[in-house]
Write an enzyme that holds these catalytic residues in place. Structure first.
Site, PDB file in Angstrom:
ATOM      1  N   TRP A 128       0.866  -1.174   0.000  1.00  0.00           N
ATOM      2  CA  TRP A 128       0.000   0.000   0.000  1.00  0.00           C
ATOM      3  C   TRP A 128       0.903   1.224   0.000  1.00  0.00           C
ATOM      4  CZ3 TRP A 128      -5.350   0.843   0.001  1.00  0.00           C
ATOM      5  CH2 TRP A 128      -5.735   2.189   0.125  1.00  0.00           C
ATOM      6  N   GLU A 201       7.687  -1.296   1.635  1.00  0.00           N
ATOM      7  CA  GLU A 201       7.635  -0.932   3.046  1.00  0.00           C
ATOM      8  C   GLU A 201       8.505  -1.915   3.827  1.00  0.00           C
ATOM      9  OE1 GLU A 201       3.117  -0.426   3.918  1.00  0.00           O
ATOM     10  OE2 GLU A 201       3.391  -1.558   2.051  1.00  0.00           O
ATOM     11  N   ASP A 234       9.448   3.042   1.784  1.00  0.00           N
ATOM     12  CA  ASP A 234       8.294   3.811   2.248  1.00  0.00           C
ATOM     13  C   ASP A 234       8.120   3.548   3.744  1.00  0.00           C
ATOM     14  OD1 ASP A 234       5.805   4.807   2.891  1.00  0.00           O
ATOM     15  OD2 ASP A 234       4.716   3.722   1.323  1.00  0.00           O
ATOM     16  N   GLN A 237       4.597   4.469   8.058  1.00  0.00           N
ATOM     17  CA  GLN A 237       4.130   4.028   9.370  1.00  0.00           C
ATOM     18  C   GLN A 237       5.257   3.548  10.275  1.00  0.00           C
ATOM     19  OE1 GLN A 237       0.531   1.691   9.511  1.00  0.00           O
ATOM     20  NE2 GLN A 237      -0.070   2.351   7.473  1.00  0.00           N
ATOM     21  N   LYS A 263       2.906  10.057   7.643  1.00  0.00           N
ATOM     22  CA  LYS A 263       2.129   9.898   8.864  1.00  0.00           C
ATOM     23  C   LYS A 263       2.823  10.310  10.173  1.00  0.00           C
ATOM     24  CE  LYS A 263      -0.569   6.060   6.952  1.00  0.00           C
ATOM     25  NZ  LYS A 263      -1.922   6.615   7.044  1.00  0.00           N
ATOM     26  N   ARG A 389      -4.199  -4.440  13.024  1.00  0.00           N
ATOM     27  CA  ARG A 389      -3.014  -3.581  13.055  1.00  0.00           C
ATOM     28  C   ARG A 389      -3.072  -2.804  14.362  1.00  0.00           C
ATOM     29  NH1 ARG A 389      -2.664   0.190   8.009  1.00  0.00           N
ATOM     30  NH2 ARG A 389      -4.902   0.366   8.310  1.00  0.00           N
TER      31      ARG A 389
END
Length: 417
Positions: A128, A201, A234, A237, A263, A389
């Protein structure tokens, strides 16, 4: 109450209660109910909600300097760029400040294509990276159906999932090296010779909190080097202490060609960054790199980013997240030992995945948690059970983590029957 709202998620549903305010690890509804927030808002509010120092920074900065023409610079922007560069290993020392994760990934992919002179992009099959064009093209976990053709040259490789291995050795252990070799054999077969970058990620969050095994990222980087591709990481998070380290890639001993943050950098406010080397930046500039937005280098959110770094550094939040994460994961594993419906507990620091045996159970547990005062988020992907999560604020106390564990235990017990 949602009569005039466009539904923007696949599930098409909103939380049944209106949120009136938030403070620390808690939200309050208009009806006065208190909810413990185990998602840090949209996985972003790492310092909790309405942190006093962030509030003070916003009040001061909005009255002093909030927004500028895109070609103008301010002291908060220069300071934040310098501090981000100083927090990272060489050669990552050039910074572009934007607003969202999709935007930062869009800029990173655009830069990679320009610098390499190529156009093909590789990412994980559970990835994502955002909902804008290039970011959405590199997103495979959901949202691809029904929108027509994506840009040519986007390829997915298998997600390295130790819990659900697709390649195993003679002992039944996940053979990630063989999986990676096979993946790039397929990429090489499909490529037209224009491989520009691989964007991944370090821990896939929307993909089910999947952490590639130690050694995988280094091997992936080598695959990129062999093909003269850039590696984009990336860390929307995982960046800024969430995993118990400042950056998740530190565990693996790799340094990406381009790093994206979002974020966590604004701790809930819209702030993102693209960070790369002076060499790549110079080549991009020489080729006419163009990527500016209405809110590029805005001083208001940059000032907030500096405050976030102040708190993370002063409070040694990387250590706090590591210790709190160990406490949380120990509690979840104790819960797993009592419930066969819990299939796996995984993650790092305060980014933890709890996989249940079915997505139906996950939806019911989510509903029951909300009733009891805990906000949880469950990811439901084909071929997997429901995966929670769990990402509380890094400032969450042991008492708050224990409260969340207790509500989760009650919710699972009452949902199993």
């Amino acid at each position: 109450m949602t009569r005039h709202l466009i539904r923007y998620s696949g599930a098409g549903s909103f939380s049944p209660e209106i949120i009136a305010r938030a403070e620390g690890s808690y939200l309050w509804t208009e009806s006065g109910r208190r909810l413990l927030d185990f998602t840090s808002g949209q996985m972003s509010a790492i310092l909790g909600h309405s942190h006093p120092e962030v509030v003070a920074t916003v009040r001061r900065q909005v009255a002093e300097l909030d927004h500028l023409f895109s070609g103008m610079l301010s002291r908060p922007v220069l300071d934040l760029a310098r501090r981000l560069a100083e927090s990272l290993p060489d050669p990552l020392d050039k910074v572009l400040l934007l607003t969202t994760g999709a935007e930062s990934n869009e800029a990173a992919i655009r830069m990679a294509k320009l610098v390499t002179g190529k156009h093909e992009i590789v990412s994980f099959a559970r990835s994502w990276h955002g909902m804008t064009q290039a970011a959405a093209n590199a997103t495979y976990s959901s949202g691809r159906k029904g929108y027509g053709p994506t840009a040519p040259g986007n390829f997915a490789i298998p997600t390295p999932n130790p819990f659900r291995p697709d390649f195993v050795d003679a002992t039944g252990t996940f053979d990630w090296q063989r999986q990676l070799d096979y993946a790039f054999d397929l990429i090489d077969a499909q490529s037209v010779g224009s491989l520009a970058a691989c964007i991944v990620e370090p821990i896939l969050s929307s993909g089910g909190v999947i952490e590639p095994p130690l050694g995988y990222l280094a091997a992936l980087q080598q695959k990129c080097r062999e093909r003269e591709m850039l590696l984009i990481l990336d860390e929307a998070q995982t960046g800024l202490c969430r995993t118990g380290q400042w950056y998740a890639f530190e565990r693996d001993g790799v340094v990406p060609d381009i790093l994206t943050l979002s974020k966590t950098l604004g701790a809930g406010l819209p702030l993102a960054a693209v960070i790369t080397s002076a060499e790549i930046e110079a080549e991009a500039h020489a080729r006419g790199f163009l990527f500016f937005t209405t809110h590029v280098s805005d001083p208001l959110v940059a000032a907030v980013g500096n405050t976030v770094l102040d708190i993370l550094e002063r409070e040694k939040v990387d250590r706090v997240a590591a210790e709190s994460g160990a406490f949380l994961q120990d509690g979840l594993r104790e819960l797993a030992a009592k419930h066969e419906t819990i299939a796996d507990v995984r993650g790092r620091g305060l980014l933890v995945g709890l996989e249940l045996v079915s997505d139906e159970l996950g939806a019911e547990v989510t509903r029951r948690c909300l009733e009891l005062g805990l906000h949880m988020n469950v990811v439901q992907l084909p071929g997997m059970g429901g995966v929670f999560r769990i990402a509380p604020p890094l400032t969450a106390t042991r008492e708050e983590l224990a409260e969340g564990l207790d509500i989760l235990a009650q919710s699972i017990s009452s949902s199993e029957y």
